[in-house]
Design a protein around this motif. Structure first.
Motif, PDB file in Angstrom:
ATOM      1  N   LYS A   1      50.797  40.817  47.504  1.00 20.39           N
ATOM      2  CA  LYS A   1      50.024  39.962  46.249  1.00 20.39           C
ATOM      3  C   LYS A   1      48.473  40.004  46.746  1.00 20.39           C
ATOM      4  O   LYS A   1      47.694  40.455  46.122  1.00 20.39           O
ATOM      5  CB  LYS A   1      50.578  38.637  46.069  1.00 20.39           C
ATOM      6  CG  LYS A   1      51.680  38.865  45.352  1.00 20.39           C
ATOM      7  CD  LYS A   1      52.252  37.566  44.835  1.00 20.39           C
ATOM      8  CE  LYS A   1      53.512  37.505  44.221  1.00 20.39           C
ATOM      9  NZ  LYS A   1      53.961  36.303  43.760  1.00 20.39           N
ATOM     10  N   GLU A   2      48.261  39.628  47.737  1.00 20.74           N
ATOM     11  CA  GLU A   2      46.833  39.758  48.336  1.00 20.74           C
ATOM     12  C   GLU A   2      46.163  40.841  48.228  1.00 20.74           C
ATOM     13  O   GLU A   2      44.874  40.854  47.891  1.00 20.74           O
ATOM     14  CB  GLU A   2      46.764  38.639  49.560  1.00 20.74           C
ATOM     15  CG  GLU A   2      47.006  37.227  49.306  1.00 20.74           C
ATOM     16  CD  GLU A   2      46.871  36.442  50.693  1.00 20.74           C
ATOM     17  OE1 GLU A   2      46.642  37.114  51.574  1.00 20.74           O
ATOM     18  OE2 GLU A   2      47.235  35.209  50.695  1.00 20.74           O
TER      19      GLU A   2
ATOM     20  N   ALA B   1      45.583  41.822  44.795  1.00 21.31           N
ATOM     21  CA  ALA B   1      44.299  40.984  44.195  1.00 21.31           C
ATOM     22  C   ALA B   1      42.851  41.057  44.733  1.00 21.31           C
ATOM     23  O   ALA B   1      42.060  40.953  44.002  1.00 21.31           O
ATOM     24  CB  ALA B   1      44.763  39.467  44.481  1.00 21.31           C
TER      25      ALA B   1
ATOM     26  N   MET C   1      47.991  41.182  37.426  1.00 26.66           N
ATOM     27  CA  MET C   1      47.356  40.505  38.812  1.00 26.66           C
ATOM     28  C   MET C   1      45.740  40.624  39.047  1.00 26.66           C
ATOM     29  O   MET C   1      45.091  39.892  39.270  1.00 26.66           O
ATOM     30  CB  MET C   1      48.221  40.881  40.031  1.00 26.66           C
ATOM     31  CG  MET C   1      49.727  40.471  40.017  1.00 26.66           C
ATOM     32  SD  MET C   1      50.739  41.502  41.077  1.00 26.66           S
ATOM     33  CE  MET C   1      49.952  40.694  42.503  1.00 26.66           C
ATOM     34  N   ASN C   2      45.465  42.130  38.815  1.00 23.82           N
ATOM     35  CA  ASN C   2      44.235  42.364  39.293  1.00 23.82           C
ATOM     36  C   ASN C   2      43.553  43.260  37.904  1.00 23.82           C
ATOM     37  O   ASN C   2      43.978  44.355  38.023  1.00 23.82           O
ATOM     38  CB  ASN C   2      44.143  42.797  40.470  1.00 23.82           C
ATOM     39  CG  ASN C   2      42.526  43.322  40.881  1.00 23.82           C
ATOM     40  OD1 ASN C   2      41.668  43.317  40.089  1.00 23.82           O
ATOM     41  ND2 ASN C   2      42.393  43.613  42.071  1.00 23.82           N
TER      42      ASN C   2
ATOM     43  N   VAL D   1      49.322  35.280  40.770  1.00 21.18           N
ATOM     44  CA  VAL D   1      48.146  35.995  40.914  1.00 21.18           C
ATOM     45  C   VAL D   1      47.595  36.368  39.588  1.00 21.18           C
ATOM     46  O   VAL D   1      48.462  37.072  39.011  1.00 21.18           O
ATOM     47  CB  VAL D   1      48.185  37.157  41.731  1.00 21.18           C
ATOM     48  CG1 VAL D   1      46.901  37.563  41.934  1.00 21.18           C
ATOM     49  CG2 VAL D   1      48.574  36.363  43.201  1.00 21.18           C
TER      50      VAL D   1
ATOM     51  N   ASP E   1      41.749  29.308  46.192  1.00 24.27           N
ATOM     52  CA  ASP E   1      42.471  30.076  45.252  1.00 24.27           C
ATOM     53  C   ASP E   1      41.778  31.254  44.514  1.00 24.27           C
ATOM     54  O   ASP E   1      42.467  32.106  44.163  1.00 24.27           O
ATOM     55  CB  ASP E   1      42.877  29.148  44.160  1.00 24.27           C
ATOM     56  CG  ASP E   1      44.102  28.341  44.506  1.00 24.27           C
ATOM     57  OD1 ASP E   1      44.772  28.534  45.695  1.00 24.27           O
ATOM     58  OD2 ASP E   1      44.396  27.191  43.959  1.00 24.27           O
TER      59      ASP E   1
ATOM     60  N   ARG F   1      44.646  32.858  42.397  1.00 22.21           N
ATOM     61  CA  ARG F   1      46.072  32.288  42.193  1.00 22.21           C
ATOM     62  C   ARG F   1      45.776  31.101  41.331  1.00 22.21           C
ATOM     63  O   ARG F   1      45.039  30.231  41.598  1.00 22.21           O
ATOM     64  CB  ARG F   1      46.395  31.827  43.796  1.00 22.21           C
ATOM     65  CG  ARG F   1      47.777  31.354  43.620  1.00 22.21           C
ATOM     66  CD  ARG F   1      48.146  30.735  45.070  1.00 22.21           C
ATOM     67  NE  ARG F   1      48.066  32.012  46.337  1.00 22.21           N
ATOM     68  CZ  ARG F   1      47.345  31.759  47.371  1.00 22.21           C
ATOM     69  NH1 ARG F   1      46.853  30.840  47.597  1.00 22.21           N
ATOM     70  NH2 ARG F   1      47.717  32.818  48.255  1.00 22.21           N
TER      71      ARG F   1
END
Lengths: 423, 351
Positions: A146-147, A150, A178-179, A329, A359, A407
């Protein structure tokens, strides 16, 4: 500080093991692009080319200040890049490959925290390779996946040839939720235009907007809309099997068949009751009044090979869906005309980063500061912030565009807070 | 600046790239200068004549060290290797695989018996002929610096200190791993032992320096203190010959701590202003009172700290100063720059 033009751009390459990072790096190093590139590969890296400019680094991550994740940096990079930048032979570009499970934060933060790095280098972009076939195994469980999504400025859905188009669409929608600011490309065998990877211009928000004009829009409960011209009669909406066993649809009278008519129909359609149809189905409906009607569908018709038999839409539009939300996210975009009061904007921003910096993974923006002739552009990673005046606004209308990726973001609070900064 | 002399070099040479490291052999006869892109050049230190050029490492050299009492030196490179060379013949005497690609630091022990190398998290000890004596277990972080304890009559024997994120580790040849450590929740970039081996100063990434006070030597009791408030990470530090003063970089001002008595705790440092940009190099004479400093602007200054608050003499090299070192005997010193200038200066000129 050096102007951004004289700083050497750095691209960070992230992605899980097997996503194609090494393939992409090998391509970059062997392709004729006229650039002198230095590569810092991770300690498990295995670049196959006999290349002088490849340096193998052991990822040393440490906190600059006790316990603050926003200030974790890569110590090995500071020393290796510090050395590289002293050489007479100057590099046009530096590429940093991270290990599969790496959190991109510390690499990105390195270019904000250390004076020497900030003076000589600029973070051009974070490129995340996603294994389109296997990402589903990680996307829900591994925080790193996820990171990596993101943090990305560019996301390459690699191995796209191994996945059905409908699944790829579903993946793309999930990643978009998410992004929203990243540019998305589909690729097989990491075959991608190098211009999409190198020299992205970091926080070139203009370009992000050009490529995805939908990302600042509100979210609608449908992915697609189209206006048809009907004569009275009975019609069949033919829907094939797709990724969802059912779909919501709504039909709304429209004034005409222009894009503006479609836009006007949207607001009315939202307040209507949607009809839920099973998929696959042959759904019949009757039109008694002739004229234009807008059909809105929860899913893109292409995903279900759906169409109204015997009739084609006159105008269509795709919408950013809201049904694939990642609970954690997400992106919040703000776009508004007007000038900002610089004091209010600074204090809002510093308070926001202080309280929510952990976050907020990335933020980027172009803003219009009252009394300043030039655009002010900035980007940030967690609490760290790099902003500078850009080209003059000239004839272009002055406006503010920001995006936060993080987040548990509170969209409403961010929007309200920002609007209070207007002069 | 009125009353400040202009330093004129005794000789001047120019290499093709940034001089990342330069050092005199212990008899002062040779001067070795390493180009960052991999070439090693040996000069006659007195005349400035180029004697030999050695393509020592393909992609780049990171550091060099002369073996005390000999005309042999070691180079560390970005090719995973350290190499031993004869300065008289340019012959390669040995090649050492250091365990990781980026070999960052190396240094011969004062006895000349041992060579320590660091590459990433790997610390290795070698005999002076290049025989591997110890491959220490991976350090917890990448190793940023290493320095052998100076040879003193009071504390004989070779002791190595190395540092990185998390603190400082001590190792003695013959042991399987570090035998003592000082923890620090931060990243230490530089180690400087005082000449009497009773203090260690470390320069840190978090813009601080840390003192370890070791009145009975490294094996005795110790206390430590951290000095905060620098503008930037600490690029260099230098002790005076009496082990009383530590000159530190970390801004455009030279900050000198007095370690006499109970100092430096509670003491106010001496601050020398002249440079306009970050101090990059500091070197104190090995037995005299003079301190040489260089900065990222390329300015070189010679000081007599405690006697004058302005420099005695200055020069401008035109590019960031990358190395300053006094020759054995303290009568001359070299200054090198990132654009390849290599100058030798004599203090006779300022008398």
């Amino acid at each position: 500080m050096n102007p951004s033009s004289s700083r050497v751009p750095v691209t960070v390459l992230t992605g899980f093991l097997g996503s194609g990072k090494t393939t992409l790096l090998n391509r970059i190093l062997t392709e004729e692009h006229g650039k002198k590139i230095a590569v810092i590969e991770n300690e498990f890296g295995e670049i196959g080319v006999d290349q002088d400019l490849v340096i193998n680094a052991e990822e040393e991550i440490f906190e600059m200040n006790n316990g603050c994740i926003c200030c974790t940096v890569r110590g090995d990079l500071i020393r290796i890049l510090g050395n590289l930048m002293k050489r007479r032979e100057k590099f046009d570009h530096i590429l940093i490959e991270t290990t599969g499970m790496a959190d991109p934060g510390p690499v990105a933060q390195t270019f904000f925290v250390d004076d020497e790095m900030q003076q000589r280098l600029k973070l051009d972009g974070i490129v995340t390779l996603v294994d389109a076939k296997h990402i589903w195994q990680h996307i829900d469980d591994a925080g790193e996946a996820k990171e990596q999504i993101a943090f990305a400025d560019v996301i390459i859905l690699n191995k796209a040839d191994l996945v059905a188009p409908a699944d790829l669409d579903r993946l793309e929608a999930r990643i978009r939720s998410m992004n929203a600011a990243a540019r998305l490309y589909r690729a097989q065998n990491a075959q991608i235009e190098l211009d999409h990877v190198l020299n992205m211009g970091g926080f070139n928000l203009d370009r992000a907007l050009e490529l995805d004009p939908k990302f600042m829009e509100p979210e609608y409960p449908f992915e697609w809309g189209g206006i048809y011209s009907f004569t009275p009669g009975t019609y069949t909406f033919q829907v094939g099997p797709g990724p969802d066993p059912e779909m919501d649809i709504v039909l709304e009278p429209a004034a005409g068949a222009s894009e503006e008519d479609l836009r006007n129909a949207i607001e009315k359609a939202i307040s209507r009751d949607f009809v839920t149809i099973p998929c696959p189905v042959r759904h019949t409906f009757t039109i008694s009044e002739p004229g234009h009607y807008a059909l809105f569908t929860q899913h893109h018709p292409d995903e279900f090979a759906a169409s109204i038999e015997g009739i084609e839409p006159l105008v269509t539009r795709e919408f950013k869906p809201d049904h694939e939300h990642d609970e954690e996210v997400s992106s919040v975009g703000i776009t508004t005309p007007g000038d900002l009061d610089s004091k209010r904007f600074n204090s809002w921003m510093s308070e926001l980063l202080q309280n929510r910096g952990t976050d907020i993974f990335r933020m980027k923006g172009i803003v219009s500061i009252a009394g300043r002739p030039e655009r002010f552009v900035f980007q940030g990673v967690h609490m760290l912030f790099d902003g500078r005046p850009d080209r003059p606004w000239g004839a272009e209308p002055r406006r503010n565009q920001l995006i936060f990726i993080g987040r548990n973001l509170d969209r409403e609070a961010l929007q309200k807070g920002f609007l209070r900064c207007l002069a | 600046m009125p009353g400040v002399k202009a330093l004129e070099p005794l000789w001047s040479q120019r290499l093709n790239d940034c001089i990342i490291s330069a050092a005199f052999s212990s008899d002062g006869r040779y001067l070795a200068a390493a180009e960052i892109s991999g070439k090693l050049v040996i000069f006659d230190a007195r005349l400035g004549q180029r004697l030999r050029e050695i393509p020592a490492h393909g992609f780049g050299i990171t550091s060099i060290s002369w073996r005390p009492g000999t005309a042999e030196l070691a180079t560390a490179g970005q090719d995973g290797k350290a190499r031993l060379w004869s300065a008289t013949t340019a012959d390669k005497l040995a090649e050492l695989a250091c365990g990781a690609e980026w070999v960052e630091k190396l240094q011969f022990s004062p006895s000349g018996l041992y060579l320590a190398t660091s590459a990433g998290k790997k610390l290795r000890l070698w005999s002076h002929t290049g025989e591997l004596l110890l491959a220490a277990p991976d350090h917890s972080s990448t190793i940023a610096d290493l320095e052998w304890m100076p040879a003193t009559a009071r504390f004989p024997g070779d002791v190595l200190a190395y540092c990185g994120y998390g603190g400082l580790v001590f190792l003695k040849p013959g042991q399987a791993q570090g035998y003592k450590s000082f923890e620090y929740k931060g990243s230490m970039l530089k180690i400087r032992w005082s000449p009497d081996a009773c203090f260690i100063g470390t320069g840190n990434q978090d813009a601080s320096i840390q003192f370890f006070v070791l009145p009975e030597g490294v094996d005795g009791p110790s206390r430590d203190l951290v000095m905060w408030g620098y503008r930037s990470k600490i690029l260099d530090m230098a002790w005076d010959p009496q082990s009383r003063y530590l000159a530190t970089s970390g801004s455009s001002t030279i900050i000198i701590w007095n370690c006499g008595g109970k100092g430096p705790a509670g003491s106010k440092p001496d601050m020398l202003d002249f440079h306009m940009r970050l101090i990059s190099e500091l070197a104190w004479q090995s037995s005299g009172p003079l301190l040489a400093s260089g900065c990222e602007e390329g300015l070189l200054a010679l000081w007599r700290p405690g006697k004058a608050s302005k420099p005695l003499a200055t020069a401008h090299l035109g590019a960031p100063i990358s190395q300053i070192q006094w020759a054995p005997g303290d009568q001359t010193f070299l200054a090198a720059s990132e654009d390849g200038a290599l100058n030798l200066y004599a203090i006779e000129q300022i008398k």
